[in-house]
Design an enzyme around this catalytic site. Structure first.
Site, short mmCIF file in Angstrom:
data_model
loop_
_atom_site.label_atom_id
_atom_site.label_comp_id
_atom_site.label_asym_id
_atom_site.label_seq_id
_atom_site.Cartn_x
_atom_site.Cartn_y
_atom_site.Cartn_z
N ASP A 196 0.82 -1.21 0.00
CA ASP A 196 0.00 0.00 0.00
C ASP A 196 0.86 1.27 0.00
O ASP A 196 2.01 1.25 0.44
CB ASP A 196 -0.92 0.02 1.22
CG ASP A 196 -1.88 -1.16 1.25
OD1 ASP A 196 -2.25 -1.61 0.15
OD2 ASP A 196 -2.22 -1.62 2.35
N LYS A 197 0.27 2.34 -0.46
CA LYS A 197 0.98 3.62 -0.56
C LYS A 197 1.64 4.00 0.75
O LYS A 197 2.81 4.41 0.78
CB LYS A 197 0.00 4.72 -0.99
CG LYS A 197 0.65 6.10 -1.12
CD LYS A 197 -0.36 7.18 -1.44
CE LYS A 197 -1.22 7.51 -0.24
NZ LYS A 197 -2.08 8.69 -0.45
#
Length: 303
Positions: A138-139
């Site tokens: 995830d970012k």
């Protein structure tokens, strides 16, 4: 990209249309979605709306994200931290806040943009927007990713992921005092039926297994190591919430009252795999970023 349909639930009612849509995919920015709304790419009950429209219970939203053009994926000098590299694979330590691959709203500044600047020999199996990308994090999760530099390596690494022979260990800070020193969470994960912008443990979900062990306790917080046996979307975040210990700072799965640290306290610390060409087992580790370490130190001082 296919159209996405969203049905508004009671929990979502009353929020702005851009906020409702942005929670579907962490790679989409609210400003980009606002432009989609203005351009008619987001419709409510078949009609265009203004960016300040507040969604209502039972609204049906159709999102038609514009396709990412090939020319948008350009090399950028992002000073990536390359942990290992040879002719077939590389391992990169992704910083927190960086999106892995280009998507509508995030055409620049992604890991792929940086990889294309660093080397022009990446596998093409996943197409122009995701060259070399075998798996993603995830970012707002930092840490190690393995990248394929040719199709042979890509096929091998994906096969190892499918066979569950890749070592993937994360460190996470969670809310609550976990009383036992280790455990295994085996619970299927799928799209949340009450809120399709989230994943959840559901009966018809995909098989998912997370092993964890406690590294350190700080009063009402616990530092754990999580080892992935499977790799479902948001797996660690969903599983830890499921057993009652959600990640600190997690805007999607954490409690409303959590530390505002700009995202979940999660770091991919160890990656290990068999080299696609030689068969030699390789394993790499990366310490959590400075802000993660500082957070832990502040908890130690209070404990």
């Amino acid at each position: 990209m296919e159209d996405l349909t969203i049905e508004i639930t009671e929990e979502m009612a009353g929020v702005r249309i851009d906020k409702a849509v942005s929670s579907i995919d962490e790679d989409w920015s609210r400003s980009q979605i606002a432009n989609w709304v203005k351009d008619g790419a987001v419709k409510v009950n078949g009609e265009t709306v203004k960016p300040n429209y507040k969604v209502r219970l039972d609204d049906v939203i159709i999102v038609s994200p514009p396709l990412l053009e090939e020319l948008d994926v350009v090399p950028e000098d992002l000073d990536l931290e390359i942990t290992y590299e040879d002719a077939d694979v590389l391992v990169v330590n992704k910083p927190r806040g960086m999106v892995v691959h280009p998507a509508p709203g995030h055409a620049n500044g992604t890991l792929v943009n940086g990889l294309m600047f660093h080397c022009n020999d990446l596998s093409g199996i996943n197409g122009v927007a995701r060259p070399g990308i075998v798996h993603r994090i995830d970012k707002d999760t930092s840490g190690l990713l393995m990248v394929a530099k040719n199709d042979m390596a890509h096929t091998s690494l994906v096969d190892q992921l499918v066979k569950k022979t890749v070592t993937r260990k994360y460190v996470a800070l969670v809310h609550g005092h976990i009383p036992h020193d280790k455990g295994t969470i085996e619970a299927p994960i799928g799209r949340d039926s009450k809120d399709r912008q989230k994943m959840a443990v559901i009966d018809k979900g995909k098989h998912a297994v997370t092993h964890f062990r406690v590294l350190e306790r700080f009063g009402n917080f616990t530092l754990v190591e999580c080892r992935l046996e499977t790799g479902r979307t948001h797996q660690i975040r969903v599983h830890m919430k499921y057993i009652g210990f959600p990640l600190v700072g997690d805007p999607k799965y954490g409690p409303k009252k959590t530390m505002d640290i700009g995202g979940q306290a999660l770091h991919a610390e160890v990656i290990g795999f068999d080299h696609p060409r030689t068969g030699e087992y390789l394993e790499f580790s990366a310490e959590p970023p400075a802000e993660f370490a500082e957070l832990l130190e502040s908890l130690r001082e209070k404990d």
